[in-house]
Design an enzyme around this catalytic site. Structure first.
Site, PDB file in Angstrom:
ATOM      1  N   ASN A  43      -5.330   3.650  11.008  1.00 19.14           N
ATOM      2  CA  ASN A  43      -4.590   2.501  11.519  1.00 19.14           C
ATOM      3  C   ASN A  43      -4.227   2.618  12.991  1.00 19.14           C
ATOM      4  OD1 ASN A  43      -3.022   4.581  10.068  1.00 19.14           O
ATOM      5  ND2 ASN A  43      -1.257   3.505  10.894  1.00 19.14           N
TER       6      ASN A  43
ATOM      7  N   HIS B 241      -0.765  -7.885   3.543  1.00 21.43           N
ATOM      8  CA  HIS B 241      -0.267  -8.413   4.822  1.00 21.43           C
ATOM      9  C   HIS B 241      -1.030  -7.943   6.048  1.00 21.43           C
ATOM     10  CE1 HIS B 241       2.183  -5.054   6.635  1.00 21.43           C
ATOM     11  NE2 HIS B 241       2.081  -4.597   5.414  1.00 21.43           N
TER      12      HIS B 241
ATOM     13  N   CYS C  16       4.933   2.147  11.966  1.00 21.08           N
ATOM     14  CA  CYS C  16       5.720   2.933  11.018  1.00 21.08           C
ATOM     15  C   CYS C  16       6.363   4.130  11.663  1.00 21.08           C
ATOM     16  CB  CYS C  16       4.821   3.397   9.883  1.00 21.08           C
ATOM     17  SG  CYS C  16       3.483   2.255   9.608  1.00 21.08           S
TER      18      CYS C  16
ATOM     19  N   GLN D   1      -6.844  -0.578   6.165  1.00 24.21           N
ATOM     20  CA  GLN D   1      -7.425  -1.090   7.415  1.00 24.21           C
ATOM     21  C   GLN D   1      -8.927  -1.322   7.306  1.00 24.21           C
ATOM     22  OE1 GLN D   1      -5.627  -1.996  10.047  1.00 24.21           O
ATOM     23  NE2 GLN D   1      -3.658  -1.104   9.500  1.00 24.21           N
TER      24      GLN D   1
ATOM     25  N   THR E 187       8.190  -7.305 -13.548  1.00 26.00           N
ATOM     26  CA  THR E 187       7.687  -8.685 -13.548  1.00 26.00           C
ATOM     27  C   THR E 187       6.789  -8.905 -12.341  1.00 26.00           C
ATOM     28  OG1 THR E 187       9.667  -9.453 -14.655  1.00 26.00           O
ATOM     29  CG2 THR E 187       8.387 -11.120 -13.467  1.00 26.00           C
TER      30      THR E 187
ATOM     31  N   ALA F  40       0.810  -1.218   0.000  1.00 22.98           N
ATOM     32  CA  ALA F  40       0.000   0.000   0.000  1.00 22.98           C
ATOM     33  C   ALA F  40       0.845   1.271   0.000  1.00 22.98           C
ATOM     34  CB  ALA F  40      -0.956  -0.001   1.183  1.00 22.98           C
ATOM     35  N   THR F  41       2.067   1.189   0.487  1.00 22.06           N
ATOM     36  CA  THR F  41       2.937   2.364   0.402  1.00 22.06           C
ATOM     37  C   THR F  41       3.108   2.743  -1.064  1.00 22.06           C
ATOM     38  OG1 THR F  41       4.097   1.800   2.439  1.00 22.06           O
ATOM     39  CG2 THR F  41       5.264   3.241   0.899  1.00 22.06           C
TER      40      THR F  41
ATOM     41  N   SER G 112      -3.618  -3.585   0.811  1.00 19.21           N
ATOM     42  CA  SER G 112      -2.387  -4.334   1.064  1.00 19.21           C
ATOM     43  C   SER G 112      -2.757  -5.747   1.485  1.00 19.21           C
ATOM     44  CB  SER G 112      -1.598  -3.639   2.182  1.00 19.21           C
ATOM     45  OG  SER G 112      -0.386  -4.313   2.420  1.00 19.21           O
TER      46      SER G 112
HETATM   47  C1  LIG Z   1       0.089  -0.675   6.702  1.00 16.32           C
HETATM   48  C2  LIG Z   1      -0.552   0.522   6.116  1.00 16.32           C
HETATM   49  C3  LIG Z   1      -0.046   1.117   4.943  1.00 16.32           C
HETATM   50  C4  LIG Z   1       1.210   0.631   4.271  1.00 16.32           C
HETATM   51  O1  LIG Z   1       1.001  -0.615   3.684  1.00 16.32           O
HETATM   52  P1  LIG Z   1       2.254  -1.526   3.216  1.00 16.32           P
HETATM   53  O2  LIG Z   1       1.607  -2.559   2.374  1.00 16.32           O
HETATM   54  O3  LIG Z   1       2.838  -2.049   4.481  1.00 16.32           O
HETATM   55  O4  LIG Z   1       3.180  -0.647   2.459  1.00 16.32           O
HETATM   56  C5  LIG Z   1      -0.712   2.197   4.432  1.00 16.32           C
HETATM   57  N1  LIG Z   1      -1.813   2.679   5.023  1.00 16.32           N
HETATM   58  C6  LIG Z   1      -2.331   2.141   6.126  1.00 16.32           C
HETATM   59  C7  LIG Z   1      -3.575   2.718   6.726  1.00 16.32           C
HETATM   60  C8  LIG Z   1      -1.720   1.044   6.724  1.00 16.32           C
HETATM   61  O5  LIG Z   1      -2.227   0.525   7.839  1.00 16.32           O
END
Ligand SMILES: *Cc1c(COP(=O)(O)O)cnc(C)c1O
Length: 392
Positions: free
Chosen positions: A151, A201, A324, A179, A239, A71-72, A199
């Site tokens: 988050n 994970h 973070c 989230q 890729t 998500a970054t 995202s």
């Molecule tokens: C974890 C998170 C991100 C970043 O996601 P990644 O996949 O770890 O880069 C961005 N926004 C929110 C609200 C998050 O909780």
């Protein structure tokens, strides 16, 4: 160790791992999904299946899903991509002070390129009102970026009410839904959001993979941030990480099937935890309880020192804010934006619950926190004098 930090990351669902493994090895579908031969087509099929699975959880078309590294990257691509496509000169963005760092830092970067950014301050309960957003719009506003669920404090922003208002005004709407995905129902057929980041994970998929939803009708146009072979309709070359993507798809399909059950389980535990903590006087719940995501509870404890509190709970994996920003050891900028002072912002814990969390773990965690807060307050000369003057 009791792990209550699922908003930072989640373990892989074992079913997800079973989907991922055969995409890595010689006797499986390890081929490059862009290759035009039999094994390549097989890998491609796994990618396209996952695209449909991710799309299904958010009410999108598969062709609206662009794979990223997380998500970054999705947030970077959405915000920089939209602004660069329209031209950064005289452009304006509206966002909020409680966004994830990767949104705030992207906006800061664009400020160095000449973009003007308005960082809205939410109310004391963490909510940014749609009216506040509309008031901040100017004829130069290209994009509004607002997260669906915060988050750190779990507040659900009013993105569904805001989206049609921005559409009417011709302003692009980007939503960080990391989230929210798998926690709340998301239906992009009904909500006119243009760009939406997710995202894997955070919902039992692998780390290092995510997606950006890019609306087709009306089409949201982006300047690519990664140039190369023209993958992903030219929006994101490179890729494709077949195994990661297939894992994300499987995790999203499971999340869709379990959405209601997961939300009920998580909200039940969140409410149990809050109820147990009530025996402590002078604690504050951060974020509007009427707009709370099911998996996050953020609490400030008066009269204790934040570092001491966390150090006193070595058996409990909780966060002081977001994973973070906790590297910096600074009080949470999210809680600061809600008007909490440094001391109280620091004396706060974010509990985040997961599918594997049990009521017993919540009871144990609550008991440990209560014991340590009472003990630290006992030791605190400030707390005692405070209490005496309060009683007088
Ligand atoms: C974890 C998170 C991100 C970043 O996601 P990644 O996949 O770890 O880069 C961005 N926004 C929110 C609200 C998050 O909780």
């Amino acid at each position: 160790m009791i792990y209550l930090d699922y908003a930072a990351t989640t373990p892989l669902d074992p079913r997800v791992l079973q989907i991922m493994l055969p995409l890595l090895t010689a006797d499986g579908s390890f081929a490059n999904p862009a290759s035009t031969h039999g094994p390549g087509y097989k890998a491609r099929a796994a990618v396209e299946k996952a695209r449909a699975q991710v799309a299904a959880l958010i009410g999108a078309e598969p062709g609206e899903i662009v794979w990223t590294s997380g998500a970054t990257e999705s947030n970077n691509l959405a915000i920089k991509g939209a602004l660069e496509f329209r031209g950064v000169r005289n452009a304006h963005i509206v966002t909020s002070r409680t966004e994830h760092k990767c949104v705030l830092d992207t906006c800061r970067h664009l400020e160095t390129q000449g973009v003007r950014v308005t960082y809205l301050k939410p109310g004391a309960e963490g909510v940014v009102s749609p009216e506040q957003v509309l008031e901040a719009l100017t004829p130069e506003t290209v994009l509004v970026s607002l997260m669906w669920v915060n988050n750190e404090i779990g507040v659900v922003q009013e993105v569904t009410r805001l989206a049609p208002l921005l559409r009417e005004r011709g302003v692009l709407f980007h939503v960080d839904a990391v989230q929210a995905a798998g926690k709340l129902a998301i239906d992009l057929r009904a909500v006119p959001i243009d760009l939406l980041s997710v995202s894997a994970h955070k919902i039992y998929g692998p780390k290092g993979v995510g997606a950006l939803y890019v609306r087709k009708k009306p089409r949201a146009r982006l300047a690519p941030q990664m140039h190369g072979g023209g993958h992903e309709w030219g929006m994101r070359s490179g890729t494709l990480a077949t195994h990661q993507i297939a894992g994300m798809g499987a995790a999203f399909e499971i999340a869709a099937a379990q959405l209601a059950a997961d939300a009920e389980h998580l909200a039940g535990l969140r409410d149990l935890l809050w109820q147990r903590l009530q025996v402590l006087p002078r604690i504050l719940r951060n974020g509007d309880p009427g707009r709370a995501a099911p998996h996050v509870l953020n609490v400030s404890f008066e009269g204790v020192e934040g570092e001491a509190l966390r150090a006193s709970l070595p058996g409990l994996a909780v966060s002081s804010g977001s994973a973070c920003s906790s590297a910096t050891q600074e009080p949470s900028y999210v809680l600061r934006a809600l008007g909490r002072d440094d001391e109280l912002a620091n004396a706060s814990l974010r509990f985040s619950l997961g599918r594997g969390t049990t009521a017993e773990q919540v009871e144990q965690a609550a008991a440990a926190v209560i014991e340590q807060v009472l003990w630290l307050r006992e030791l605190s000369p400030i707390w005692v004098s405070d209490r005496v003057s309060g009683d007088a």
